[in-house]
Design a protein around this motif. Structure first.
Motif, short mmCIF file in Angstrom:
data_model
loop_
_atom_site.label_atom_id
_atom_site.label_comp_id
_atom_site.label_asym_id
_atom_site.label_seq_id
_atom_site.Cartn_x
_atom_site.Cartn_y
_atom_site.Cartn_z
N GLY A 55 25.94 -108.84 22.62
CA GLY A 55 26.32 -110.18 22.93
C GLY A 55 26.06 -110.48 24.24
N GLU A 69 41.93 -110.24 21.42
CA GLU A 69 40.84 -111.03 21.43
C GLU A 69 40.16 -110.69 23.06
OE1 GLU A 69 43.88 -111.91 20.69
OE2 GLU A 69 43.20 -112.95 18.83
N GLU A 70 41.15 -109.87 23.91
CA GLU A 70 40.38 -109.51 25.10
C GLU A 70 39.19 -108.41 24.89
OE1 GLU A 70 41.78 -106.98 29.18
OE2 GLU A 70 43.23 -108.23 28.13
N ARG A 115 36.66 -108.87 23.24
CA ARG A 115 35.63 -109.77 23.38
C ARG A 115 34.78 -109.67 24.62
NH1 ARG A 115 33.97 -112.74 19.10
NH2 ARG A 115 35.38 -113.02 17.40
N MET A 126 29.97 -106.09 23.04
CA MET A 126 30.76 -106.82 21.86
C MET A 126 30.02 -108.04 21.31
SD MET A 126 33.16 -106.54 19.84
CE MET A 126 34.12 -105.06 20.82
N SER A 127 29.33 -108.14 20.23
CA SER A 127 28.62 -109.02 19.44
C SER A 127 29.68 -109.62 18.30
CB SER A 127 27.53 -108.53 18.85
OG SER A 127 27.63 -107.68 18.01
N ASP A 128 29.19 -110.61 17.73
CA ASP A 128 29.95 -111.13 16.62
C ASP A 128 30.03 -110.08 15.26
OD1 ASP A 128 30.81 -113.48 18.00
OD2 ASP A 128 28.73 -114.69 17.43
N TRP A 162 32.18 -107.13 16.05
CA TRP A 162 33.58 -107.65 15.90
C TRP A 162 33.81 -107.72 14.43
CZ3 TRP A 162 37.54 -108.88 19.11
CH2 TRP A 162 38.49 -109.67 18.84
#
Length: 493
Positions: free
Chosen positions: A210, A272-273, A275, A280-282, A285
């Motif tokens: 990311g 959510e933190e 991210r 951290m990529s989609d 996640w």
């Protein structure tokens, strides 16, 4: 004697001038009629634009007012659902005590019955639609149904959707935030490295992450621990190396790539933190953090929990149990086929997921059942564990040899629960939804016992010495305090 010829000639000469004047008057009058028509059309146009704008503005204000009204109603429907779920959670010790003897006969002692898994059954009457005043209610058998109950159901066409998730069934990353016990960072690092280790995930770490960088498994694992770790040195998830990969400041990466923040050096405040952590990529996640956003039960990681709490084996997902098992601190990972063979991993996930779907989300009632199933031993006192072990063996999964007892990292009780409550109000062309996410901490919560009545509010004792029950205010005071837990996170979406 007059001259007729001249007289007639004079009359003929005067006619053209008179006709011209008449035509000019008619033309002037026609011109004036055109101006009036233009003025009328212009006035109509102005009025039309004005009325259209007024109608549009009025409609917009009305729609905004209706939206605010529906949003407020939906919010209070969601708040009602949160309060009802807390009432159900407060009743869990009483339910577990009542079912204790029966569960003990089945070899399940000291079990925390997950009543929150059955919110639809227990709280369904509160979510039913009541009949509006003045309308004849539909017939109900023997006077049953929410319409015949007191303080049940909802009015106004709204409803709520409720889901309670056991946060104790997940891997708690915030355990690494402990600044006293270094072993907690090692435990979290081992659990994370076991989660992301399988070879089928190699493509996730061969592309840019990311942040536009190339990050391997150990880099991302270390970054997840370092975000909450209060130390200043980089944590190393690769336990095979004796020294850390770097002794520099952990914040150097975030500064180098130009991110507008530094490493937090404190516990995560929300899932959510995650991210914000480097790498951290989609895809990462969706694979390891939140595989199914519409179903929070599928989430593998959490940030809510205590240092002493072990992962709840009763409600843990199949992927979480696999990650906890394939931990270098628990098994010899290279020598355990379940952790290295993708086919055996898929078979394990298939069997355990099937059992969970048949039991309403519950898997192993005790740690002993889990250990028997994973080692594939036969034990007459453990029917479920023996059955699951046989199914795993039939699917080609080899037995697991534990280095550490599963009871060292697994338990059957939880202290942190997430409440996801959606308030819903249907409209003409839209549906208004408001979600409340609340996390309840049950640490130290006592049993909801009978409240002693106020002597000043007792009714006269009957012939058998019975007295009236406690007042509603006394029950409310007790439910609002200890038995319902403490809300440690609250968010309205």
């Amino acid at each position: 004697m007059s001259r007729p010829g001249r007289h007639h000639a004079g009359r003929r000469a005067s006619h053209p001038a008179a006709g011209g004047r008449a035509r000019r008057r008619l033309r002037a009058r026609g011109d004036r009629r055109g101006v009036a028509l233009v003025m009328v059309l212009g006035a109509i146009t102005v009025l039309t634009v004005f009325l259209t704008e007024l109608q549009e503005e009025t409609s917009t204000e009305l729609s905004a007012a209706l939206a605010d009204r529906d949003a407020l109603r939906a919010e209070y429907y969601a708040k009602s659902a949160v309060n009802l779920s807390r009432m159900l959670i407060a009743a869990e010790p009483s339910v577990s005590t009542a079912l204790g003897p029966m569960l003990g006969m089945m070899g399940m002692k000291n079990i925390q019955v997950p009543v929150w898994k059955f919110t639809d059954m227990f709280l369904g009457p509160f979510n039913a639609q009541l009949v509006e005043p003045g309308v004849e209610p539909p017939p109900a058998p023997a006077g049953e149904g929410s319409a015949a109950g007191k303080n049940l159901g909802l009015t106004g066409g709204g409803r709520f959707e409720l889901k309670v998730v056991d946060e104790g069934s997940k891997i708690n990353i915030n355990r690494a935030a402990d600044d006293v016990a270094v072993s907690d960072q090692l435990i979290v690092g081992g659990q994370l490295s076991g989660l992301i280790a399988p070879e089928q995930y190699n493509p996730l770490f061969e592309e840019r992450d990311g942040d536009g960088q190339f990050s391997d498994r150990m880099t991302i694992c270390s970054a997840l621990v370092d975000w909450a770790d209060p130390g200043d040195q980089t944590f190393n998830c690769d336990f095979k190396m004796e020294a850390p990969s770097s002794t520099g400041a952990e914040d150097s990466f975030y500064q180098t790539v130009g991110l507008p923040y530094l490493r937090k050096n404190a516990p995560y405040d929300s899932v959510e933190e995650l991210r914000l952590v480097r790498g951290m990529s989609d895809d990462f996640w969706a694979t390891f953090v939140d595989p199914e956003p519409s179903n929070p039960d599928k989430r593998v990681l959490t940030v809510w929990g205590s240092r002493k709490q072990k992962t709840n084996v009763i409600s843990a997902s199949a992927q979480t149990l696999w990650a906890l098992t394939c931990n270098d601190n628990v098994v010899d990972r290279p020598a355990t086929p379940l952790c290295t063979d993708p086919n055996q991993m898929a078979s394990f996930l298939t069997v355990t997921s099937l059992v969970q779907s048949l039991t309403g989300g519950l898997l192993f009632p005790t740690v002993k059942e889990f250990e028997i199933a994973m080692t594939q031993k036969e034990d007459k006192s453990s029917v479920l564990g023996t059955m699951i072990g046989q199914q795993l063996k039939a699917m080609g999964v080899e037995p697991v040899k534990f280095r550490a007892k599963p009871s060292s990292f697994l338990g059957n009780r939880s202290s942190f629960l997430s409440i996801y409550a959606d308030g819903i109000v249907p409209g003409n062309k839209r549906e208004t939804r408001v979600r409340i996410h609340a996390v309840v901490d049950l640490t130290g919560a006592g049993k909801l016992e009978e409240v002693k009545p106020d002597p000043n509010e007792l009714s006269r004792p009957g012939s058998n010495g019975a007295v009236s029950p406690a007042t509603p205010d006394a029950y409310e005071q007790q439910v609002r305090s200890n038995p319902a837990g403490t809300i440690v996170y609250y968010r309205i979406e």
